[in-house]
Each structure stands twice: as C-alpha cells, then as structure tokens.
Design an enzyme around this catalytic site. Structure first.
Site, PDB file in Angstrom:
ATOM      1  N   GLY A  32       0.776  -1.246   0.000  1.00 53.57           N
ATOM      2  CA  GLY A  32       0.000   0.000   0.000  1.00 53.57           C
ATOM      3  C   GLY A  32       0.799   1.283   0.000  1.00 53.57           C
ATOM      4  N   GLU A  34       3.720   4.146   6.250  1.00 52.01           N
ATOM      5  CA  GLU A  34       2.503   3.371   5.990  1.00 52.01           C
ATOM      6  C   GLU A  34       1.534   4.139   5.087  1.00 52.01           C
ATOM      7  OE1 GLU A  34       0.803   0.926   5.739  1.00 52.01           O
ATOM      8  OE2 GLU A  34       0.781  -0.427   7.452  1.00 52.01           O
ATOM      9  N   ASP A  35       0.663   3.408   4.424  1.00 53.62           N
ATOM     10  CA  ASP A  35      -0.347   4.062   3.596  1.00 53.62           C
ATOM     11  C   ASP A  35      -1.498   4.589   4.441  1.00 53.62           C
ATOM     12  OD1 ASP A  35      -1.168   1.474   4.250  1.00 53.62           O
ATOM     13  OD2 ASP A  35      -1.964   0.999   2.269  1.00 53.62           O
ATOM     14  N   ASP A  52      -6.012   2.433  10.069  1.00 49.08           N
ATOM     15  CA  ASP A  52      -7.469   2.326  10.211  1.00 49.08           C
ATOM     16  C   ASP A  52      -7.761   2.029  11.689  1.00 49.08           C
ATOM     17  OD1 ASP A  52     -10.148   1.903   9.716  1.00 49.08           O
ATOM     18  OD2 ASP A  52      -9.909   0.100   8.555  1.00 49.08           O
ATOM     19  N   LYS A 107      -7.627   7.257   9.790  1.00 50.56           N
ATOM     20  CA  LYS A 107      -9.072   7.334  10.040  1.00 50.56           C
ATOM     21  C   LYS A 107      -9.243   7.437  11.559  1.00 50.56           C
ATOM     22  CE  LYS A 107     -10.478   4.443   6.093  1.00 50.56           C
ATOM     23  NZ  LYS A 107     -10.988   3.105   5.684  1.00 50.56           N
ATOM     24  N   PHE A 126     -14.454   3.647   3.141  1.00 55.85           N
ATOM     25  CA  PHE A 126     -13.454   2.892   2.374  1.00 55.85           C
ATOM     26  C   PHE A 126     -12.981   3.712   1.172  1.00 55.85           C
ATOM     27  CE2 PHE A 126     -11.839  -0.229  -0.594  1.00 55.85           C
ATOM     28  CZ  PHE A 126     -11.039  -0.985   0.239  1.00 55.85           C
ATOM     29  N   ASP A 144      -5.799  -0.219  -2.353  1.00 54.95           N
ATOM     30  CA  ASP A 144      -6.533  -1.073  -3.283  1.00 54.95           C
ATOM     31  C   ASP A 144      -7.917  -1.450  -2.789  1.00 54.95           C
ATOM     32  OD1 ASP A 144      -5.405  -2.851  -1.216  1.00 54.95           O
ATOM     33  OD2 ASP A 144      -6.271  -4.435  -2.441  1.00 54.95           O
ATOM     34  N   ARG A 154      -4.745   0.595  -7.114  1.00 52.26           N
ATOM     35  CA  ARG A 154      -3.525   1.146  -6.502  1.00 52.26           C
ATOM     36  C   ARG A 154      -2.851   2.187  -7.387  1.00 52.26           C
ATOM     37  NH1 ARG A 154      -2.235  -2.045  -2.061  1.00 52.26           N
ATOM     38  NH2 ARG A 154      -2.591  -4.282  -2.221  1.00 52.26           N
TER      39      ARG A 154
HETATM   40  P1  IMP Z   1      -5.592  -1.552  10.441  1.00 55.07           P
HETATM   41  O1  IMP Z   1      -4.742  -2.712  10.864  1.00 55.07           O
HETATM   42  O2  IMP Z   1      -7.041  -1.739  10.844  1.00 55.07           O
HETATM   43  O3  IMP Z   1      -5.083  -0.210  10.907  1.00 55.07           O
HETATM   44  O4  IMP Z   1      -5.656  -1.560   8.879  1.00 55.07           O
HETATM   45  C1  IMP Z   1      -4.576  -1.206   8.123  1.00 55.07           C
HETATM   46  C2  IMP Z   1      -4.609  -1.826   6.747  1.00 55.07           C
HETATM   47  O5  IMP Z   1      -5.951  -2.033   6.268  1.00 55.07           O
HETATM   48  C3  IMP Z   1      -3.959  -0.885   5.763  1.00 55.07           C
HETATM   49  O6  IMP Z   1      -2.572  -1.082   5.692  1.00 55.07           O
HETATM   50  C4  IMP Z   1      -4.689  -1.209   4.483  1.00 55.07           C
HETATM   51  O7  IMP Z   1      -4.050  -2.264   3.818  1.00 55.07           O
HETATM   52  C5  IMP Z   1      -6.063  -1.659   4.910  1.00 55.07           C
HETATM   53  N1  IMP Z   1      -7.069  -0.570   4.805  1.00 55.07           N
HETATM   54  C6  IMP Z   1      -7.677   0.102   5.813  1.00 55.07           C
HETATM   55  N2  IMP Z   1      -8.553   0.995   5.359  1.00 55.07           N
HETATM   56  C7  IMP Z   1      -8.523   0.904   4.000  1.00 55.07           C
HETATM   57  C8  IMP Z   1      -9.225   1.605   2.938  1.00 55.07           C
HETATM   58  O8  IMP Z   1     -10.079   2.488   3.143  1.00 55.07           O
HETATM   59  N3  IMP Z   1      -8.889   1.234   1.680  1.00 55.07           N
HETATM   60  C9  IMP Z   1      -7.970   0.281   1.389  1.00 55.07           C
HETATM   61  N4  IMP Z   1      -7.283  -0.392   2.346  1.00 55.07           N
HETATM   62  C10 IMP Z   1      -7.572  -0.082   3.649  1.00 55.07           C
HETATM   63 MG    MG Z   2      -0.681  -0.807   4.590  1.00 57.47          MG
END
Ligand code: IMP
Ligand code: MG
Length: 179
Positions: A48, A102-103, A106, A134, A155, A162, A168
């Site tokens: 990402g 990081e991208d 969440d 977020k 999302f 992606d 992407r």
């Molecule tokens: P977390 O572990 O819940 O913080 O999620 C992180 C990962 O979820 C990111 O590195 C992304 O790969 C994926 N992710 C979370 N939100 C989105 C989104 O809105 N679009 C695409 N990928 C997301």
């Molecule tokens: Mg990521």
C-alpha cells in the site's frame, strides 16, 4: 463529480493528487527538520505505501536509508485470530532511528503489531508516518508522529490503496459511493 468503477463498486473522487502532494510536502519538511543528523532508516510497508513512499522520499533531502517490508497476513490459531508478522527486513535496526512509512492507519492493529515486533530489535527510536489516518476507526493506543491527512472512516482506493487488488495505480484517492 469524477467517479471510477472498480469491480462491483463505484467510487467518487475524494482527494486530488495536488491535495495529497501538498500534505506530503508538509510531512517531508518536518522530517527534514526533525531528523537532520540522525541517519534515519525509512521502512516502507508494501504494498500500500509504494506511492506514498515514492513521493515522500523524493522530498526527503537528508542522508537516509530506505527499505521495504511486508506484513504477512494469515489466520492463526490463537484466540485473537489474525496474526501478522514483518518479513523482508534485512537491515540491523539496533541503535537506529527508524521511520515506518505506511499508507493508512485504520484500527491501528497492523501498526501496533509492527511496533511491538520492531521494538524487540532495540532501535534508538521508532517514528511513524502514515499518509492517511481514520481517527474515528482507531482502536489501538499507538503513537503516530507524522500524519499527512486525516479522513472519515469510509473505504477509499487510489494512490497505493486497493480494493481487492485493484485501484492502486490511481493518482488521486476515491471514496466508496453512498457511504
Ligand atoms: P488496520 O490494521 O485496521 O489499521 O488496517 C490497516 C490496513 O488495512 C492498511 O494497511 C490497508 O491495507 C487496509 N485498509 C484500511 N482501510 C482501508 C481503505 O479504506 N482502503 C484500502 N485499504 C484499507
Ligand atoms: Mg498498509
């Protein structure tokens, strides 16, 4: 309103390349100031973060190393279910200033696991930069040092992110329709 269709879903234009790049300019300026003389190692999390890493590192002008890792993702047998581990890290981070790139953060689960694992290798300090956060979805108590943009919990795709493997390569960021 500009829209794109990816597989079965429609997305509306949300953040233009210009807006994203301006936010990256700000993060890079802060990094150049804060990390001067620290010889940092940037650890970019694939897939990402590839576009964020590319745009960010073009703007980082201090001496530094850049490396790439992935987080494995598989169903474990532990009570927490999903276990993720860092793989691909070849550098010795002991005593180093490390910056995770990081991208998106969440819930913060992925980042909390990364931090937990990297701390074991005894870096001098670990800083985190994420293109997107977020805030309303965040469930883990993690220190995020350089957040380029805060967004609602919808999302999104594009600029490295992606939907089911696609989107992407979009230079702008799109938000899922009707949410
Ligand atoms: P977390 O572990 O819940 O913080 O999620 C992180 C990962 O979820 C990111 O590195 C992304 O790969 C994926 N992710 C979370 N939100 C989105 C989104 O809105 N679009 C695409 N990928 C997301
Ligand atoms: Mg990521």
């Amino acid at each position: 309103m500009k829209t794109v269709t990816i597989k079965d879903k429609e997305f509306d234009l949300f953040l233009t390349e210009e807006v994203i790049e301006k936010a990256i300019d700000n993060v890079a300026a802060r990094l150049n100031k804060d990390l001067a003389g620290k010889d940092p190692l940037f650890i970019c999390v694939l897939n990402g973060s590839f576009m964020y890493a590319s745009e960010l590192m073009k703007r980082v002008s201090i001496p530094c190393e850049v490396s790439f890792v992935k987080m494995s993702s598989y169903k474990g047998t532990s009570s927490t279910g999903k276990i993720k581990e860092i793989y691909g890290l070849e550098e010795d981070i002991k005593g180093r200033t490390v910056v995770i790139v990081e991208d998106i953060v969440d819930t913060g689960y992925t980042m909390s696991l990364m931090l937990e694992q990297l701390v074991c290798d005894e870096p001098e300090e670990i800083l985190v930069t994420t293109l997107l956060l977020k805030p309303d979805a965040l469930k883990h108590d993690i220190k995020l040092d350089y957040v380029a943009l805060e967004i609602p919990s919808d999302f999104i795709v594009g600029f490295g992110l992606d939907y089911d493997g696609y989107g992407r390569n979009l230079p702008d960021i799109y938000k899922i329709k009707n949410s």
